[in-house]
Design an enzyme around this catalytic site. Structure first.
Site, short mmCIF file in Angstrom:
data_model
loop_
_atom_site.label_atom_id
_atom_site.label_comp_id
_atom_site.label_asym_id
_atom_site.label_seq_id
_atom_site.Cartn_x
_atom_site.Cartn_y
_atom_site.Cartn_z
N GLU A 259 3.21 -1.54 0.28
CA GLU A 259 3.43 -0.31 1.03
C GLU A 259 4.84 -0.27 1.61
O GLU A 259 5.29 -1.22 2.24
CB GLU A 259 2.41 -0.21 2.18
CG GLU A 259 2.53 1.02 3.04
CD GLU A 259 1.55 1.04 4.20
OE1 GLU A 259 1.34 2.12 4.77
OE2 GLU A 259 1.00 -0.03 4.53
N LYS A 330 -0.60 9.34 0.71
CA LYS A 330 -1.72 8.86 1.53
C LYS A 330 -2.41 10.03 2.22
O LYS A 330 -1.76 10.89 2.82
CB LYS A 330 -1.21 7.86 2.56
CG LYS A 330 -2.32 7.18 3.35
CD LYS A 330 -1.78 6.13 4.30
CE LYS A 330 -2.91 5.41 5.03
NZ LYS A 330 -2.41 4.41 6.00
N CYS A 382 -3.26 1.13 2.43
CA CYS A 382 -3.61 0.47 3.69
C CYS A 382 -5.03 0.80 4.14
O CYS A 382 -6.02 0.44 3.52
CB CYS A 382 -2.57 0.82 4.75
SG CYS A 382 -2.71 -0.16 6.26
#
Length: 505
Positions: A259, A330, A382
């Site tokens: 990330e 995301k 994540c």
């Protein structure tokens, strides 16, 4: 002679200690055998405290979350810019909020059902409470009980009823054990528990999906200190670190960086991205990296994964160009870390509410797979890996594997990263897809479609790793049923409890 009695606070203390000890059932300790007896002891105490079920459930939850997610305090204390008293208070507030959910489940069960019916009623209310916890205030489904069983025989139920279904089975067994007071109740409790574990073991031997192809995948772990992540002077050294770590990985079918591995905004990192893009194409491979994209015209930022190099195996030229469609944005943003609720009020209060890169825009809930060198990957960045419906929405017929990237440097030497990896293992079990997990400082790992970690890098070290990943095809029953399976179980039990209550109680 006066009879000595135990202090009144001891039952409440025991409940909190039961919650604390649950931490040992999860990663990195993995003492999964503890879950049912600890829950049974807690439920037995809750029954004894029948006049205060909400308080009993809340104290259990405070112990459970206070110890289990203590890693959150690391990020608040180290990066939040708050004095110790304030950071402890925030942590206590979070745990107190999460403890409301088991408290609610216990309150409703105790209010409407006698203890003898708890094995049928409590699973229903517990699943409702966990469902609420998964979306209220954007959701925080961390440390759900089913995750503790990734290595146990009950994991065999994951491809059918998912992690939430395993949670329900644990509550059923624990409630039965909590009520053991004669030969009959003991026999029933032991019989149900043994049957579930034997059934889970048998199911665990079955493959619900079919291996399709094997790919060589390399991953780089930069181990960049969190304090340096967004320091402009460190951009060039960080990007060079990842290039150096990738030198021995170019012969893989796919290379993955974690990330936001590239710390520059995507529009500003074009020369570097062009260099990596061309190199990946020349080496006949593809590279996926995390990066932050920013649109100057709309003032929007996205936490992205992008593909560099070859989109397909027969590509005649590099496919990357700025804002190309082969990317993932995301969707499930982390409160405070990636967006700040009530930001006009909170941002001025403390540095914790004004962290770098804490104002992202959401990507769509459902997005196309990333395509890298002919491999189709369902992404989760994540925190997203903790939301099964989010991950499932992006798994399609052609999906070869799941990719999740993260930066767990926020949580230091705590058990947070190990729990994060355990959650990824559960997604592999539920969906029958291998998971590749690239992180900044660990735990970078490969997980097969049966939820087993097949290779990993040590934490807190810069390094690179290569391992084979076997892609799969087909779907598990859970993919089709989603949570219908667990709702069928708990509703059937709940209906039985209602019928018995009406007839006998």
């Amino acid at each position: 002679m006066l009879k000595r009695t135990a202090p009144r606070f001891l039952p409440y203390l025991l409940l909190a200690l039961c919650g604390v000890s649950l931490t040992l059932a999860f990663a990195p300790f993995d003492v999964w055998l503890l879950t049912i007896p600890v829950l049974a002891l807690a439920i037995r105490q809750m029954i004894k405290l029948k006049h205060r079920p909400f308080l009993a459930g809340w104290l259990f939850g405070m112990g459970w979350f206070g110890a289990g997610i203590s890693w959150v305090h690391v990020s608040i204390a180290d990066f939040g810019g708050l004095p110790l008293v304030a950071s402890v208070a925030l942590m206590a507030l979070l745990c107190g909020y999460l403890a409301l959910y088991p408290a609610l489940a216990l309150k409703l069960t105790a209010t409407y059902f006698k203890p003898v019916l708890w094995p049928m009623a409590l699973p229903f209310f517990w699943v409702i409470a966990e469902w609420l916890r998964s979306w209220m205030l954007s959701g925080f489904p961390w440390l759900s009980l089913g995750y503790s069983q990734v290595a146990s025989p009950l994991a065999g139920f994951a491809p059918i009823i998912g992690e939430t279904g395993i949670t329900a089975l644990l509550i059923i067994c624990a409630s039965l054990l909590a009520l053991m007071n004669n030969t009959r109740s003991t026999t029933n409790a032991v019989l149900v528990t043994v049957c579930l574990f034997v059934s889970g073991y048998v199911l665990k031997q079955h493959d619900w999906v079919t291996p399709k192809a094997s790919y060589s995948v390399g991953m780089a772990q930069g181990n960049i200190a969190q304090s340096l992540r967004w320091v402009p002077e460190q951009d060039a050294p960080t990007m060079q670190t990842y290039l150096n770590l990738t030198e021995g990985l170019w012969d893989n079918d796919l290379i993955v960086w974690p990330e936001a591995a590239v710390p520059k905004l995507e529009p500003l990192a074009q020369p570097y991205l062009a260099q990596v893009n061309q190199r990946a194409f020349e080496e006949n491979t593809a590279l996926i990296t995390g990066i932050v994209n920013y649109n100057w015209e709309t003032d929007e930022a996205w936490n992205n994964l992008i593909v560099l190099g070859k989109r397909t195996t027969d590509a005649s030229s590099p496919d990357y160009q700025y804002f190309h469609a082969n990317r993932f944005a995301k969707h499930h943003l982390l409160p405070v870390g990636e967006f700040v609720p009530f930001e006009d009020w909170l941002r001025p209060l403390a540095p914790l509410f004004d962290l770098p890169m804490s104002s992202f825009s959401k990507g769509d809930f459902q997005q196309p797979n990333l395509q890298a060198n002919g491999i189709f990957l369902a992404p989760a960045i994540c925190f997203e890996i903790a939301f099964p419906r989010q991950v499932m929405a992006n798994v399609y017929n052609h999906t070869d594997m799941i990719i999740t990237v993260s930066n767990d440097a926020w949580f230091g030497h705590s058990h947070g990263p190990a729990q994060h990896l355990q959650i990824a293992q559960m997604r592999a079990l539920e969906l029958g897809r291998p998971v590749i997990r690239a992180t900044n400082n660990g735990i970078t790992a490969y997980i097969d479609h049966r939820g087993t970690v097949t290779a990993q890098l040590p934490q807190f070290e810069a390094g690179s790793i290569t391992a084979p990943v076997i892609a799969t095809t087909g779907f598990t029953p859970y993919y089709h049923l989603q949570d219908l399976g667990v709702w069928f179980i708990v509703l059937a039990l709940f209906a039985s409890a209602l019928i018995i209550r009406r007839k006998h109680y």
